[in-house]
Design an enzyme around this catalytic site. Structure first.
Site, mmCIF file in Angstrom:
data_model
loop_
_atom_site.group_PDB
_atom_site.id
_atom_site.type_symbol
_atom_site.label_atom_id
_atom_site.label_comp_id
_atom_site.label_asym_id
_atom_site.label_seq_id
_atom_site.Cartn_x
_atom_site.Cartn_y
_atom_site.Cartn_z
ATOM 1 C CB CYS A 114 16.374 -18.993 96.314
ATOM 2 S SG CYS A 114 17.120 -19.899 95.485
ATOM 3 C CG HIS A 157 22.234 -18.116 98.457
ATOM 4 N ND1 HIS A 157 20.945 -17.774 99.135
ATOM 5 C CD2 HIS A 157 21.656 -18.669 97.291
ATOM 6 C CE1 HIS A 157 19.938 -18.088 98.375
ATOM 7 N NE2 HIS A 157 20.377 -18.703 97.176
ATOM 8 C CD GLU A 158 24.098 -18.072 94.287
ATOM 9 O OE1 GLU A 158 23.717 -19.000 93.683
ATOM 10 O OE2 GLU A 158 23.202 -17.545 94.490
ATOM 11 C CG HIS A 161 21.940 -23.023 95.190
ATOM 12 N ND1 HIS A 161 20.642 -23.661 95.301
ATOM 13 C CD2 HIS A 161 21.714 -21.654 95.142
ATOM 14 C CE1 HIS A 161 19.759 -22.749 95.483
ATOM 15 N NE2 HIS A 161 20.551 -21.491 95.506
HETATM 16 ZN ZN LIG Z 1 19.579 -19.610 95.674
#
Ligand SMILES: [Zn+2]
Length: 187
Positions: A114, A157-158, A161
């Site tokens: 990341c 993954h995004e 966030h």
């Molecule tokens: Zn990330």
């Protein structure tokens, strides 16, 4: 132009917040931000520009990583086929949402990294193998895409966030490389 200096790192409270939805029509600011985020990813994958701007290579970026707590992500997964240079996936997504997902799980064999984490965190990050994602594009048009394998992992993954979740939250602390049966390992 976005550079590594604009990216906040783990420990910053914004990375643990649930980001706010953007409203439509989008503001010029939100449209510009999306463009800049995608440009950052492209620059980071360009050996000359990455060197010049000192960028770490990335395939995805979420607005909270820029200390902007809004539901905006950019993804740019380059082609792995020399015959076809078109990126596998390149998009700015506003208010992305996982509409449905496979029963099967998957993880990257090499683990995840990341841009907000300046250290290696070993371990399998188990996610859905396939997802159907809805989002709004920069024109405010609703889009629906089906993703599998690597692209599915990147988008999950995004989206994490946007919900204050870091990739290592998914790693089994006691046994980082433990896998349940049937989990697809993407190499
Ligand atoms: Zn990330």
């Amino acid at each position: 132009m976005i550079t590594m200096d604009d990216i906040i790192r783990e420990g910053h409270p914004t990375l643990r917040e649930v980001a706010a939805e953007v409203s439509f029509p989008l503001s010029d600011e939100d449209i510009e931000l999306g463009k800049d985020m995608l440009e950052f990813l492209k620059n980071s994958q360009d050996p000359v520009k990455a060197e010049e701007l000192q960028l770490r290579g990335g395939v995805g970026l979420a607005a909270p990583q820029l200390d902007i707590s809004k539901r905006i992500i950019a993804v740019h997964v380059p082609s792995n086929d020399s015959e076809n240079p078109e990126p596998i996936l390149s998009a700015v997504m506003y208010n992305p949402k996982i509409l449905s997902h496979s029963v099967q799980d998957a993880c990257l064999g090499e683990g995840e990294g990341c841009l907000s984490v300046d250290r290696e965190v070993p371990g399998y990050v188990v996610r859905h193998a396939r997802v159907t994602v809805t989002y709004y594009d920069a024109n405010g048009k609703k889009q629906k895409i089906r993703l599998k394998n690597y692209e599915a992992i990147v988008v999950q993954h995004e989206i994490d966030h946007l919900n204050g979740v870091m990739f290592y939250d998914h790693i089994n602390e006691a046994n980082p490389f433990a896998l349940k049966e049937g989990v697809l390992v993407i190499e």
